[in-house]
Enzyme design. Structure first.
Site, PDB file in Angstrom:
ATOM      1  N   HIS A 142       0.843  -1.197   0.000  1.00  0.00           N
ATOM      2  CA  HIS A 142       0.000   0.000   0.000  1.00  0.00           C
ATOM      3  C   HIS A 142       0.877   1.246   0.000  1.00  0.00           C
ATOM      4  CE1 HIS A 142       0.575   1.504   4.176  1.00  0.00           C
ATOM      5  NE2 HIS A 142       0.834   0.239   4.444  1.00  0.00           N
ATOM      6  N   CYS A 143       0.290   2.350  -0.511  1.00  0.00           N
ATOM      7  CA  CYS A 143       0.951   3.655  -0.438  1.00  0.00           C
ATOM      8  C   CYS A 143       0.110   4.525   0.482  1.00  0.00           C
ATOM      9  CB  CYS A 143       1.098   4.263  -1.829  1.00  0.00           C
ATOM     10  SG  CYS A 143      -0.462   4.522  -2.685  1.00  0.00           S
ATOM     11  N   ALA A 144       0.126   5.838   0.299  1.00  0.00           N
ATOM     12  CA  ALA A 144      -0.581   6.732   1.216  1.00  0.00           C
ATOM     13  C   ALA A 144      -2.088   6.578   1.143  1.00  0.00           C
ATOM     14  CB  ALA A 144      -0.191   8.183   0.916  1.00  0.00           C
ATOM     15  N   THR A 145      -2.614   6.245  -0.046  1.00  0.00           N
ATOM     16  CA  THR A 145      -4.070   6.203  -0.212  1.00  0.00           C
ATOM     17  C   THR A 145      -4.589   4.911  -0.815  1.00  0.00           C
ATOM     18  OG1 THR A 145      -3.896   7.232  -2.412  1.00  0.00           O
ATOM     19  CG2 THR A 145      -4.191   8.707  -0.521  1.00  0.00           C
ATOM     20  N   ARG A 146      -3.737   4.086  -1.440  1.00  0.00           N
ATOM     21  CA  ARG A 146      -4.217   2.961  -2.240  1.00  0.00           C
ATOM     22  C   ARG A 146      -3.643   1.625  -1.762  1.00  0.00           C
ATOM     23  NH1 ARG A 146      -2.638   5.509  -8.181  1.00  0.00           N
ATOM     24  NH2 ARG A 146      -2.920   7.681  -7.592  1.00  0.00           N
TER      25      ARG A 146
END
Length: 463
Positions: free
Chosen positions: A26-30
């Protein structure tokens, strides 16, 4: 309301079950999922899951938008079910052969710069606060004048605002070594060598206060304070050189010989070849961007404000980090930030209009948080979850961004930093520009909201 554990189970089922998951990160939003068989993924089922703000396939990954904070909890819930997670660097290795060459290059560029952004954001905030507290009008409220500020205090503020940019090559080289599999501390030292006080300072040379050192009578050698490309390519080549020697130097000598050879070869190559050539390229890029931003009558804002979010969809918008760094370094202000702020705020306005007009509880529950996310500077939930899904709201958002970007350029708005926009971005305009900045954002939201509400969204489009 479903729990995060229940949502995680639904996600795993919709993407074909645990056996179809190759890796997940995962990244910051996804939530980013790589699967074995794309045909087993039920994208519509994914989009119907509670808290999901959108889902799409890009660069070899299924990306499911949950938003800041939520995505961390969902990822933890998924991995708690026994699904093997992976780091983003591992996933990058798995997906490095997917997508076009250009997409892979930009993805790598983003991997290098994302870890550096927080300190640049902090530096921008320091610049904004310094601009605020040194304003004559603000000082007058406390019965002070600019002469009342001590030199020692100004020196302290310079430490806060200048350090990240003075040593920017060190940060870039460190991060590039990390991304390309080298030893980060070697990259850090190589970057520090590029800004060694033994070399003529780049800013002094540019200002005419110092002269470059000329080797062999024609190779100009200077420090690379604030430069990005020389450090980036030095880090990329340096990591490959390090890997070469790691495989060939005996283990007993590796600790001593490999760092010695890497630093010797790379500082020589950087100062006498990579540096002079890439510094020239860097100047061309900067001058080209500056020429676009200097188009008369607000045309630069109209063009950039309209097209910026289209570029965000492609995922190559990380390259703008480099441009903003160069603008701040060369101009001491950032005219790009207020224009892209307009484009971001407009997408939030369009998503808000969908939420207001829609009669669907699920769409309202999706649109309102997505618009708020955009107003905080992150447009992916609004774009992929709402606007682009219905088509016309996205176009109305582009129009709103173009109109407000036009105003930002017309009034010559100048940010004191980078990387934060809309509501958080207010901190970059804590001076006489604040009122105009607020007007630009209000116009962006109002134009996109009105056009979307009147022409860009019908209830039938939800079906």
């Amino acid at each position: 309301m479903a729990t995060n554990e229940e949502i995680a189970k639904q996600v795993v089922e919709a993407i074909g079950g645990e056996e179809n998951i190759q890796s997940i990160a995962h990244c910051a939003t996804r939530l980013r999922v790589m699967v074995h068989d794309h045909e087993k993924v039920d994208v519509e089922a994914v989009e119907e899951i509670e808290k999901v703000k959108g889902a799409f396939y890009n660069s070899g990954q299924y990306q499911i938008i949950f938003g800041t904070g939520t995505v961390n909890r969902i990822y933890e819930a998924v991995t708690n079910q026994g699904v093997s997670g992976t780091t983003k660097s591992d996933m990058k290795e798995e997906s490095k052969k997917q997508g076009t060459t250009f997409q892979r290059a930009i993805r790598t560029f983003g991997d290098v710069f994302v870890p550096i952004i927080p300190v640049l954001v902090a530096t921008g905030l320091f610049m904004g606060l310094r601009g605020l507290i040194t304003q004559e009008q603000v000082l007058a409220l406390f019965g002070l004048t600019p002469d009342s500020i001590s030199d020692n205090f100004l020196l302290f503020t310079e430490v806060l605002t200048d350090t990240a940019f003075v040593f920017l090559p060190a940060l870039v080289a460190w991060s590039t070594f990390r991304v390309f599999g080298g030893t980060p501390v070697i990259g850090l030292v190589l970057g520090l060598m590029l800004v060694s006080p033994a070399l003529p300072n780049a800013w002094d040379v540019a200002g005419g206060g110092a002269e470059p050192l000329y080797f062999l009578g024609f190779i100009p050698v200077i420090g690379y304070q604030g430069s990005v490309l020389p450090a980036f390519f030095a880090g990329m080549v340096g990591a490959k050189v390090e890997k070469y020697f790691r495989k060939r130097v005996p283990e007993a000598l590796d600790l001593i010989v490999t760092p010695f050879l890497v630093l010797l070869i790379m500082i020589t190559l950087s100062l006498f070849a990579l540096g002079p050539v890439l510094h020239l390229v860097e100047n061309w890029i900067f001058e080209g961007t500056k020429a676009l931003l200097e188009l008369p009558l607000g045309l630069s804002g109209l063009i950039i404000g309209f097209f910026h979010q289209i570029i965000v969809i492609t995922g190559v918008h990380h390259i703008f980090n480099f441009l903003e760094i160069q603008l701040l370094e060369n101009l001491n202000y950032n005219p790009f930030n207020p224009i892209i702020t307009a484009s971001i705020a407009a997408q939030g306005g369009a998503a808000l209009a969908v939420g207001v007009k829609s009669k669907s509880k699920k769409m309202k529950a999706l649109a309102y948080p997505s618009s708020l996310s955009a107003f905080l500077g992150i447009t992916e939930p609004a774009i992929f979850g709402v606007n682009l899904r219905h088509g016309k709201p996205f176009i109305m958002g582009l129009i709103g961004g173009g109109v407000a970007g036009f105003l930002a350029a017309l009034f010559n708005l100048q940010a004191t930093g980078m990387a934060i926009t809309v509501i958080p971005g207010t901190l970059l305009y804590l001076n006489e520009q604040l009122f105009i900045y607020l007007i630009v954002n209000i116009v962006a939201i109002a134009v996109a909201f009105t056009l979307t509400y009147l022409f860009g969204y019908k209830e039938t489009t939800e079906k």
